[in-house]
Design an enzyme around this catalytic site. Structure first.
Site, PDB file in Angstrom:
ATOM      1  N   ASP A 184       0.787  -1.237   0.000  1.00 18.90           N
ATOM      2  CA  ASP A 184       0.000   0.000   0.000  1.00 18.90           C
ATOM      3  C   ASP A 184       0.818   1.285   0.000  1.00 18.90           C
ATOM      4  OD1 ASP A 184      -2.221  -1.591   0.211  1.00 18.90           O
ATOM      5  OD2 ASP A 184      -2.484  -1.274   2.366  1.00 18.90           O
ATOM      6  N   ASP A 208       0.594   5.758   1.945  1.00 17.87           N
ATOM      7  CA  ASP A 208      -0.605   5.318   2.679  1.00 17.87           C
ATOM      8  C   ASP A 208      -0.448   5.662   4.163  1.00 17.87           C
ATOM      9  OD1 ASP A 208      -3.135   4.241   2.907  1.00 17.87           O
ATOM     10  OD2 ASP A 208      -2.407   2.231   3.271  1.00 17.87           O
ATOM     11  N   ASP A 212       0.660   0.838  10.099  1.00 12.23           N
ATOM     12  CA  ASP A 212      -0.614   0.116  10.089  1.00 12.23           C
ATOM     13  C   ASP A 212      -0.417  -1.193  10.836  1.00 12.23           C
ATOM     14  OD1 ASP A 212      -1.754   2.036   8.472  1.00 12.23           O
ATOM     15  OD2 ASP A 212      -2.399   0.632   6.922  1.00 12.23           O
ATOM     16  N   ARG A 264      -5.656  10.160  12.737  1.00 14.76           N
ATOM     17  CA  ARG A 264      -5.253   8.797  13.113  1.00 14.76           C
ATOM     18  C   ARG A 264      -3.971   8.741  13.944  1.00 14.76           C
ATOM     19  NH1 ARG A 264      -6.587   4.953   7.849  1.00 14.76           N
ATOM     20  NH2 ARG A 264      -8.718   5.662   7.608  1.00 14.76           N
TER      21      ARG A 264
END
Ligand SMILES: *[C@@H]1O[C@H](CO)[C@@H](O)[C@H](O)[C@H]1NC(C)=O
Length: 385
Positions: A184, A208, A212, A264
């Site tokens: 990603d 991205d 993650d 985030r």
């Protein structure tokens, strides 16, 4: 008076204040203030001058859910001498050759280098990437994938301007070359992995996410990192249907969320996040968000809201209704420039750490000092970092 000394008593175990004698340490002369306040992770090793000859001792220093990550502690030292990359048949001396090995390895670098990977770097278990003593950047290409493995430590490197990986063949260990669908463009993507510690890295400007953590990954500590110039900083959880992520336990501590970040920090879907003693310089949308019923303890953070009057709220629920029972709690946070946290839910939100993992969060007011060295440390041989 009684309550003040009680506070002090709780507070002492988690910091160590060191006064460098001005002649005995280079850093006291070169820009370090004489008094360095160290957080509980740094005070474990950072003040010792034997870091270059005793590197693997770092593996004992994590706190929180990633405490058990041993990385390459029980392996030998592997030295990266070349910034070259071959995703299928990596050559000895390259980073990829080291991280795909079966045996435990503590990976260090012979010199400063910028490594532009040709495809995602798929790491094997029991590896540490340790950038102390040199300036190492993984940049301008695909970056790091931690998938179906355990016990990985990444310390002291820059990972920035990451690009998506192409579909194609990438080696994941000494015997297996996988056909990958393309990555990603995250700086670090963690899938179905456990016992991971990401400490003192610089992360910025990726295609991205910066970090993650998905597919039921757990036992993770993300600490002392410097994040900047990025939209979707840290995602914990695959998607809102992926209930296996309920096992996820992540500690996010002593990080500096610097300039130019949007959202985030982190966003959590299921599972548990202990977000403690981080410094937030700003956010364009929100700092801590979630969907799908995560449990979040925000403890002793230092939140500076942006000037935008519509973005003062620290928190964001990505659903309109049904979040009133989600357990989101703020304890000891410092709120500046109008920042505010909207709590929800009932009952305990405590991390319930095992004894070895546990730490006492410092007061929010200490956070600027405790995060002052976020990002890669400058370590000179026979000096404290
Ligand atoms: C190598 O990776 C493949 C695919 O993930 C896995 O099935 C295999 O067990 C691994 N082998 C070793 C020696 O780690």
């Amino acid at each position: 008076m009684a309550s003040r000394s009680a506070t002090l008593f709780l507070f002492l175990p988690c910091i160590l204040i060191i006064t460098f004698a001005s002649t005995s340490n280079a850093y006291s002369l070169e820009g370090y203030p004489k008094k360095v306040v160290m957080n509980v992770i740094d005070s474990c090793r950072r003040w010792k001058s034997d870091w270059a000859t005793n590197r693997q001792a770092l593996a004992d220093c994590a706190v929180g859910f990633g405490k058990g990550a041993v990385g390459g502690k029980y392996g030998t030292i592997y030295v990266v001498t070349s910034s070259a990359d071959d995703p299928v048949n990596p050559k000895p001396g390259t980073l990829r050759y080291g991280v795909i090995q079966t045996e435990a390895l503590w990976v260090i670098f012979a010199k400063d280098m910028v490594i532009q990977l040709k495809n995602e770097l798929i790491m094997n278990s029991y590896k540490t990437i340790d950038g102390r003593g040199v300036k190492v950047e993984i940049a301008n290409g695909p970056c790091i994938t931690i998938q179906d493995v355990s016990h990985v430590i990444i310390h002291g490197i820059g990972i920035h301007d990451c690009k998506p990986g192409k579909a194609g063949r990438v080696r994941s260990n000494t015997t297996h070359v996988g056909l990958r669908g393309g990555s990603d463009g995250d700086a670090i993507a963690v899938f179905a992995s456990s016992n991971i510690w990401i400490d003192h890295c610089f992360l910025a400007r990726c295609f991205d996410g910066l970090i993650d953590v998905i597919h039921a990954s757990t036992a993770i500590t993300i600490s002392n990192n410097y994040f900047s110039q990025h939209d979707k900083v840290m995602l914990l959880g695959h998607n809102d249907e992926f209930t296996s992520d309920k096992v996820m336990k992540v500690t996010v501590i002593f990080n500096r969320f610097g300039e130019g970040l949007i959202e985030r920090m982190p966003r959590v879907r299921f599972g548990y996040a202990h977000v403690a003693n981080n410094r937030y310089d700003e956010w364009k949308m929100y700092a801590i968000g979630g969907s799908a019923d995560p449990t979040i303890l925000s403890e002793g953070n230092y939140f500076v809201a942006p000037n935008n009057p519509n973005a003062k709220e620290v928190t964001k629920r990505e659903v309109k209704n049904g979040w009133k029972n989600w357990k989101w709690r703020s304890s000891g946070d410092v709120f500046l420039n109008g920042a505010y946290f909207v709590p929800s839910g009932y009952g305990s939100c405590a991390p319930n750490y095992f004894k070895a993992q546990s730490f006492i969060a410092a007061s929010g007011a200490m956070v600027p000092a405790l995060t002052a060295s976020a990002g890669p440390l400058q370590c000179v041989v026979w000096n404290a970092c």
